[in-house]
Design a protein around this motif. Sequence first.
Motif, mmCIF file in Angstrom:
data_model
loop_
_atom_site.group_PDB
_atom_site.id
_atom_site.type_symbol
_atom_site.label_atom_id
_atom_site.label_comp_id
_atom_site.label_asym_id
_atom_site.label_seq_id
_atom_site.Cartn_x
_atom_site.Cartn_y
_atom_site.Cartn_z
ATOM 1 N N SER A 23 0.832 -1.211 0.000
ATOM 2 C CA SER A 23 0.000 0.000 0.000
ATOM 3 C C SER A 23 0.862 1.255 0.000
ATOM 4 N N LEU A 24 1.897 1.261 0.845
ATOM 5 C CA LEU A 24 2.795 2.414 0.904
ATOM 6 C C LEU A 24 3.484 2.646 -0.433
ATOM 7 N N LEU A 25 3.962 1.572 -1.052
ATOM 8 C CA LEU A 25 4.649 1.703 -2.340
ATOM 9 C C LEU A 25 3.693 2.171 -3.438
ATOM 10 N N LEU A 30 2.613 7.059 -6.987
ATOM 11 C CA LEU A 30 1.813 8.174 -7.506
ATOM 12 C C LEU A 30 2.408 9.533 -7.157
ATOM 13 N N ASP A 31 3.463 9.522 -6.344
ATOM 14 C CA ASP A 31 4.073 10.765 -5.881
ATOM 15 C C ASP A 31 4.894 11.415 -7.001
ATOM 16 N N GLN A 32 5.091 12.730 -6.881
ATOM 17 C CA GLN A 32 5.886 13.489 -7.855
ATOM 18 C C GLN A 32 7.337 13.010 -7.915
ATOM 19 N N ILE A 33 7.792 12.285 -6.911
ATOM 20 C CA ILE A 33 9.181 11.809 -6.903
ATOM 21 C C ILE A 33 9.481 10.959 -8.139
ATOM 22 N N PRO A 47 10.006 14.654 2.468
ATOM 23 C CA PRO A 47 8.973 14.396 3.487
ATOM 24 C C PRO A 47 8.141 13.137 3.230
ATOM 25 N N ALA A 48 7.882 12.806 1.975
ATOM 26 C CA ALA A 48 7.126 11.584 1.670
ATOM 27 C C ALA A 48 7.907 10.346 2.111
ATOM 28 N N PHE A 49 9.216 10.351 1.891
ATOM 29 C CA PHE A 49 10.064 9.237 2.312
ATOM 30 C C PHE A 49 10.105 9.147 3.836
#
Length: 181
Positions: A23-25, A30-33, A47-49
Amino acid sequence: AGAAVVGKITQERAHNLVDHAESLLSLLALDQITSAYTLKERLERIPAFLLILKDNPQVNTVYVGYDNGDAFFVVQLNTPQLREIYHAPEGALYFIRNIRQTTSQETQQEDCFYLFADQHLQPTQSPFTLRYDPRTEPWYHNALQQKGAAVSQPYALSLKPLIGITMSVRADRAVVAMDLP
């Protein structure tokens, strides 16, 4: 009968851990990273990491492998062993490694930092000399070949004398992954 119950509980915990990590992955995919190609853009997504690492002590590394061969890692320095491997100074909580492939493809540039509790980033030299291209890694290939999360067999995690698994998920132009020792 007691051993069977313990085995069943252990198996359920492992499934829960894998489901949670997947779920986390999926969210990180979907993150901008995953479309961040400059150091500045990548550092803005830290911060997301940190959210993943702080809330999930069973995860010690979260990373992205890009389709151009770049890689971005955030390692939680939460054991004496990891602190020694990454030559962490007193008070450093995370090690950040950004790898950029150069146009010659024979060299790469690295930006490495320690991150402290006050959000101070201290540049440092990479403690590693090996050349790294995520596109050659099994976790990268596994994620490209399936829907959902790919889960590796247990193995000695790279750059660490730890045994664990790597989970990875395909994003648009990247693969996001995490190590669970």
